[in-house]
Motif scaffolding. Structure first.
Motif, PDB file in Angstrom:
ATOM      1  N   LEU A 180      48.282 -13.993 -50.413  1.00 16.64           N
ATOM      2  CA  LEU A 180      48.568 -14.972 -51.458  1.00 16.64           C
ATOM      3  C   LEU A 180      47.708 -16.197 -51.201  1.00 16.64           C
ATOM      4  N   THR A 181      47.094 -16.716 -52.254  1.00 18.09           N
ATOM      5  CA  THR A 181      46.211 -17.863 -52.074  1.00 18.09           C
ATOM      6  C   THR A 181      46.134 -18.675 -53.351  1.00 18.09           C
ATOM      7  N   LEU A 182      45.945 -19.979 -53.191  1.00 20.92           N
ATOM      8  CA  LEU A 182      45.640 -20.817 -54.339  1.00 20.92           C
ATOM      9  C   LEU A 182      44.260 -20.440 -54.870  1.00 20.92           C
ATOM     10  N   SER A 183      44.095 -20.516 -56.180  1.00 18.39           N
ATOM     11  CA  SER A 183      42.834 -20.085 -56.775  1.00 18.39           C
ATOM     12  C   SER A 183      41.658 -20.949 -56.335  1.00 18.39           C
ATOM     13  N   ASP A 184      41.884 -22.241 -56.036  1.00 20.70           N
ATOM     14  CA  ASP A 184      40.759 -23.058 -55.589  1.00 20.70           C
ATOM     15  C   ASP A 184      40.277 -22.612 -54.215  1.00 20.70           C
ATOM     16  N   SER A 185      41.201 -22.190 -53.347  1.00 22.95           N
ATOM     17  CA  SER A 185      40.799 -21.641 -52.048  1.00 22.95           C
ATOM     18  C   SER A 185      40.078 -20.314 -52.234  1.00 22.95           C
ATOM     19  N   ALA A 186      40.574 -19.484 -53.160  1.00 26.47           N
ATOM     20  CA  ALA A 186      39.955 -18.184 -53.411  1.00 26.47           C
ATOM     21  C   ALA A 186      38.518 -18.327 -53.888  1.00 26.47           C
ATOM     22  N   HIS A 187      38.224 -19.392 -54.639  1.00 28.55           N
ATOM     23  CA  HIS A 187      36.874 -19.592 -55.162  1.00 28.55           C
ATOM     24  C   HIS A 187      35.859 -19.856 -54.052  1.00 28.55           C
ATOM     25  N   LEU A 188      36.326 -20.250 -52.890  1.00 29.71           N
ATOM     26  CA  LEU A 188      35.435 -20.518 -51.766  1.00 29.71           C
ATOM     27  C   LEU A 188      35.163 -19.268 -50.927  1.00 29.71           C
TER      28      LEU A 188
END
Length: 287
Positions: free
Chosen positions: A77-85
C-alpha cells in the motif's frame, strides 16, 4: 462504466466460484493505528481459501516500496505521490484517499502552519508518506520523525509543537488524544499541484471530527495497492476479485462515514499502470 453493471458482474463471479490460486502472498501495510495497517488486516481476514494474504508491519509508503524492491513483500500500500517516484511497479487498484492532518493541541497558540516555523514538529515516521509530504510542504520547522503513537505522546508532553499524519479520518489514535485540533493546509495546494501535478487535491475534514466546530480544509492523496510486474496473473486477478466482491467490508473502521472503496474508481491509478492480470480481470468483470 455504470456502477450497477459492474456490481452485478462482480456478484455473478462470486456466486459461480473462481478457482482461486493457493499459497501465501505478503502485503506491506503500515504502523499500528494507521489506515494501511487496518486495511491490510481486513484484506488478510477476508481473503478466501486457499489463498492467504499475510500483512507486514512497516513505517508506511516509502518503506512499503522498499519491501517490494527487496522482495520481502509481494503487495504494498502506498500513497500515489510516493508511487510516482518508484520505477518498475504496477497497480492492482486505487483503494481510497488519505487526508493530510497537521495536529496541534487545542490549548496551543498555533492557528496557521506559519506559526510553527522554527518549532519542533514530527513530520511522520521515517519511511512514511507523511514524511515525503512534510518535505514537500517545506514548513520551515525543526524536523522530527516519530511513529504516530510516539508523536501523540510527544505532543501531549510538550516535546513537539505539532505532528503531521497522513491517514483516514478520524484516525483512532488521534481520536483518543482529546484536546487536539487540525490546522488548515489548503493554502499549500496550488504550489504542490504546480510542482508535482494533480496527485494532490483539496479535501475537508468535516466538522465534528476531533471535536472541531468547523470543517478544516486540507490535502488529499489517493492510495494505491501495488505490486511488481512479475506477480502472477492468477494472483493479481484474485486480489482484484477480492477488492470488488468485498468492497463494502474493506473500509477500516476509522474511515466509516467519510470514505468507501468505490469499485468505479479502482481502475483510476493515474500514472502507475495496472498489472496485466488486473486489467484482464477488470475487463472480465465489466462484461
Amino acid at each position: 462504466m455504470r456502477r450497477r453493471t459492474f456490481l452485478l458482474g462482480a456478484l455473478a463471479v462470486t456466486a459461480c466460484g473462481t478457482g482461486e490460486p493457493g499459497g501465501t502472498i505478503r502485503i506491506a501495510g503500515g504502523e499500528p493505528g494507521g489506515f494501511y495497517h487496518d486495511f491490510a488486516g481486513l484484506l488478510s481476514r477476508l481473503t478466501p481459501s486457499p489463498l492467504t494474504i499475510t500483512p507486514i508491519q512497516t513505517g508506511g509508503s516509502a518503506d512499503n516500496l522498499g519491501h517490494l524492491r527487496d522482495r520481502t513483500a509481494d503487495l504494498a500500500l502506498t500513497l500515489s505521490d510516493s508511487a510516482h517516484l518508484e520505477s518498475g511497479i504496477v497497480a492492482l487498484g486505487r483503494v481510497y484517499e488519505n487526508y493530510l492532518q497537521l495536529v496541534v493541541l487545542d490549548s496551543s497558540p498555533y492557528r496557521t502552519p506559519a506559526d510553527l516555523v522554527g518549532k519542533p514538529v514530527s513530520l511522520g515516521a521515517a519511511g512514511s508518506g507523511a514524511a515525503l509530504q512534510g518535505e514537500r510542504l517545506a514548513l520551515g520547522v525543526r524536523e522530527e520523525h516519530y511513529p504516530l503513537r510516539n508523536a501523540v505522546d510527544a505532543l501531549k508532553a510538550g516535546e513537539i509543537a505539532a505532528l503531521l499524519w497522513s491517514g483516514g479520518v478520524p484516525t483512532p489514535e488521534l481520536g483518543r488524544a482529546s484536546g487536539i485540533r487540525l490546522l488548515p493546509l489548503d493554502s499549500f495546494l496550488p504550489r504542490l499541484r504546480q510542482e508535482h501535478g494533480k496527485v494532490y487535491e483539496r479535501v475537508d475534514v468535516r466538522a465534528g471530527v476531533y471535536g472541531s466546530p468547523v470543517d478544516v480544509p486540507t490535502i488529499g492523496t489517493p492510495n494505491l495497492l501495488v505490486c511488481r510486474p512479475d506477480l502472477g496473473d492468477a494472483y493479481a486477478g484474485a486480489v482484484v476479485r477480492l477488492l470488488v466482491a468485498k468492497a463494502a467490508e474493506l473500509v477500516p473502521q476509522q474511515a466509516l462515514g467519510t470514505q468507501y472503496l468505490d469499485v468505479r474508481s479502482l481502475i483510476d491509478t493515474g500514472r502507475v499502470p495496472l498489472h496485466p492480470g488486473a486489467t484482464a480481470e477488470y475487463r472480465r468483470l465489466h462484461g
